[in-house]
Design an enzyme around this catalytic site. Structure first.
Site, PDB file in Angstrom:
ATOM      1  N   LYS A 296      14.918 164.242  14.400  1.00 57.10           N
ATOM      2  CA  LYS A 296      13.065 163.519  14.343  1.00 57.10           C
ATOM      3  C   LYS A 296      12.379 164.271  13.259  1.00 57.10           C
ATOM      4  CE  LYS A 296      11.474 162.013  19.273  1.00 57.10           C
ATOM      5  NZ  LYS A 296      12.580 162.068  20.467  1.00 57.10           N
ATOM      6  N   GLU A 380      16.953 156.115  35.741  1.00 53.61           N
ATOM      7  CA  GLU A 380      15.725 156.301  36.702  1.00 53.61           C
ATOM      8  C   GLU A 380      16.220 155.983  37.996  1.00 53.61           C
ATOM      9  OE1 GLU A 380      13.509 155.789  32.762  1.00 53.61           O
ATOM     10  OE2 GLU A 380      15.160 154.273  33.923  1.00 53.61           O
ATOM     11  N   ARG A 408      12.846 150.393  37.250  1.00 50.88           N
ATOM     12  CA  ARG A 408      14.305 149.809  37.232  1.00 50.88           C
ATOM     13  C   ARG A 408      15.114 150.020  38.183  1.00 50.88           C
ATOM     14  NH1 ARG A 408      16.824 151.404  30.944  1.00 50.88           N
ATOM     15  NH2 ARG A 408      15.878 149.188  30.747  1.00 50.88           N
TER      16      ARG A 408
END
Length: 651
Positions: A296, A380, A408
């Site tokens: 990353k 979540e 969600r």
């Protein structure tokens, strides 16, 4: 009908800058691998330059440059479908699919989106902004392809972080069982399986996908199947050796148990290796997984060193990597620092987030109380149920989740928290219009979807100090769930260091008194209402401005007392009008049979809001102080007007 493996032919005259000649994926196929590597470097330079000015998801996209080039080099988009998960890793994809000259507008008002959008490009196969959706979407495309009698490849690109989401595993389970031709690319940028990187793992992956190896394996397998009992014993012994070897060398046994052929891990920055693997694997039938290891932030030393900071960043100085910071302390940081203060005297306070510790400000809490902090990943639903169970053990769970992501977990809010009336505190960050991330991230529906839930208390602060008082109220309220919704970024700068107050549940406050109308505002819109009132005073109009504070329970006494004296009432909220705060006030009048009320609701009509700076978007939807003052003035003076941002009700 799409035809697989169609490649462009012909030569291309290249300038010094390879990127200048890339206007579609077909142009990539005219380059050799060394030239692709030079192109990758140019793309990184271009990306860093643009994002330093616009802000955006820099680190994730820096890590997928070679991966993207290899995919588009081998596959034939848009005939072949490349589906990105989350989408914050797709900047290179945008640059090489005809949006290079528009890339400087990314995330800007009326510019291109920071995420894939099907209405933006034919190469954006599936719109996305939330995580863990790519495999499900890819499988839907595959079934549709087969039902339509078409012939093309479908590739899902998913990050290791997105694999922590439940929908990703639901998709894997279904895809593996389907035996359909699906290719899943796992972009693993956490280096969690680094022990398997190297010559052996890379060589094994190449062997596992080579045509000669697979042909020999199939021939031997078919032959031993004809040797009755002895053949079965050979098959069993070979399969046991094969599985044992993979368990030691390849971290993919789980995926193979789910029905996938697993290949990897592969260096996700080695173009030659990836191109060869992709060319091999697309020839085979059935579910395939290719596991890539990427870095990353690759190519920009500041992003490599602090990938979390550069995951999603505002504008910054390229030479130093320093953020061009905005003034003020964000609500998120206020949450982190204030909750940490509260936790010093209350050991039962715990903090939970879903892969957003920095974004929600809970990294501040984590540093001081690591044993009382829980990052559950992009999950979540799990976060909410996990918190419900903690509440049953006597803890005070504060769950910090962005408004748009909390959607969600709606079932868990109802079924696991509210139904059992558990004292869970929901700190709902990014409520309202959030800016450049656009429609997938605007938190404009939480008031509506939470109002319907029994036992839920809903608050929204006018500034940071009131937010701190609401948080103090919430952690001391043990009668059921509490939700506090607050905007992205900084507020007025009014922050307390001590002297926190417990607010009376369901009580608003009058901030200014006037004669001509009543304006009841919520959250960030309270400041807008006060500015609008100041503009109205210049025109000889004065209004009573009320800070509602609570959406549920509503301060019915205050509102009813006010409308006895003035029948003209305006509500202002940064939420969709359907089922929101204004609806709650209107329902109060209907339920109490209050007649002759002239009511106008300011809010967001039935549409999704584009991306851009918050100030621009608030103005577009009519929630800026100037527009509100103008419309209130016209209404009070009986002038005719019609605006999309308001909805009038006469009761």
């Amino acid at each position: 009908m799409c035809i697989r493996d169609r490649f462009s032919t012909g030569d291309i005259t290249l300038n010094k800058n390879y990127l200048d000649n890339i206007n579609s994926p077909d142009d990539l196929k005219k380059l050799n691998v060394p030239e692709l590597a030079l192109l990758a470097r140019e793309i990184r330079e271009y990306m860093i330059n643009v994002i330093s000015k616009t802000g955006g998801h820099l680190a994730p996209s820096l890590g997928t440059v070679e991966l993207t080039l290899a995919l588009h080099y081998v596959f034939n988009a848009p005939c072949d479908k490349i589906i990105w998960d989350v989408g914050h890793q797709s900047y290179t994809h945008k640059i090489i699919t005809g949006r290079k000259d528009l890339f400087h507008t990314i995330r800007q008002y009326k510019g291109i989106s920071g995420f894939p959008r099907i209405d933006e490009s034919k190469y954006d196969t599936f719109g996305v902004g939330h995580a863990s959706t790519s495999i499900s979407a890819a499988l839907g495309y595959i079934y549709g392809r087969d039902l339509n009698g078409e012939n093309y490849h479908v590739v899902a690109v998913i990050g290791d972080g997105a694999l922590t989401g439940g929908e990703a595993f639901e998709g894997l389970n279904n895809a593996g069982a389907s035996k359909k031709d699906i290719i899943v690319i796992i972009n693993d940028n956490e280096m969690s399986i680094s022990r398997n990187v190297g010559a052996m793992a890379s060589y094994l992956a190449e062997i596992l996908t080579s045509p000669s190896f697979n042909k020999a394996k199939t021939t031997i397998w078919n032959l031993t199947g004809k040797l009755s009992t002895f053949g079965e014993r050979i098959r069993y012994a070979v399969s046991q050796v094969d599985q044992s070897l993979k368990a030691v060398v390849v971290p993919g046994l789980l995926f193979e148990r789910l029905g996938f052929r697993y290949v990897g891990p592969i260096d996700g920055h080695n173009l030659a290796k990836m191109i060869k693997i992709f060319q091999n694997i697309k020839k085979y039938k059935g579910p395939q997984i290719v596991h890539l290891l990427t870095k990353k932030g690759k190519g920009y030393k500041f992003a490599e060193k602090d990938a979390c900071k550069y995951h999603g960043i505002g504008s910054f100085e390229m030479d130093t990597g320093n953020s061009i910071s905005s003034s003020g302390k964000s609500y998120s940081k206020v949450l982190g620092s204030t909750l940490t203060m509260f936790a010093e005297t209350n050991p039962k306070i715990v903090a939970i987030t879903a892969a957003m510790s920095v974004g929600t400000g809970l990294n501040i809490f984590e540093k001081k109380y690591p044993d009382r902090f829980f990052d559950v990943g992009i999950a979540e639903q799990h976060a909410v149920t996990f918190s419900a169970s903690l509440a049953l053990q006597g803890f005070i769970p504060v769950v910090a989740i962005y408004s748009t992501f909390l959607q969600r977990a709606y079932d868990q809010i109802i079924h696991d928290v509210a139904l059992q009336n558990l004292p869970v505190v929901f700190a709902i960050d990014r409520a309202g219009i959030v800016g450049e991330d656009g429609p997938t991230h605007h938190g404009t529906m939480d008031l509506s979807y939470l109002r319907a839930v029994p036992n839920m208390v809903i608050m929204s602060p006018k500034d940071e100090a009131e937010f701190q008082d609401m948080l103090w109220t919430a952690v001391n309220y043990r009668k059921g769930p509490v939700a506090i919704r607050y905007p992205r970024g900084a507020g007025t700068g009014n922050i307390k260091e001590d002297g926190f107050e417990i607010l009376e549940i369901g009580r608003g406050e009058i901030l200014e008194k006037g004669e001509d109308a009543i304006v009841i505002a919520l959250g960030r819109m309270v400041g807008v209402a006060l500015k609008a009132n100041k503009l109205l005073k210049d025109k000889g109009i004065s209004t009573t401005v009320v800070n509602a504070r609570f959406v549920k329970p509503l301060d019915e006494k205050l509102i009813l007392d006010l409308v006895r004296k003035n029948k003209k009432i305006f509500t202002i909220e940064e939420n969709v009008l359907y089922g929101g705060f204004g609806s709650a006030v209107a329902e109060l009048f209907v339920d109490r049979n209050i007649s002759n009320i002239k009511m106008t609701r300011f809010g967001i009509k039935d549409k999704f809001i584009t991306h851009g700076k918050v100030s621009i978007l608030l103005k577009e939807v009519g929630l800026d102080s100037e527009k509100i003052a103008e419309l209130i003035y016209k209404k009070i003076t009986n002038e005719e007007y019609s605006e999309k941002s308001i909805q009038e009700i006469t009761i």
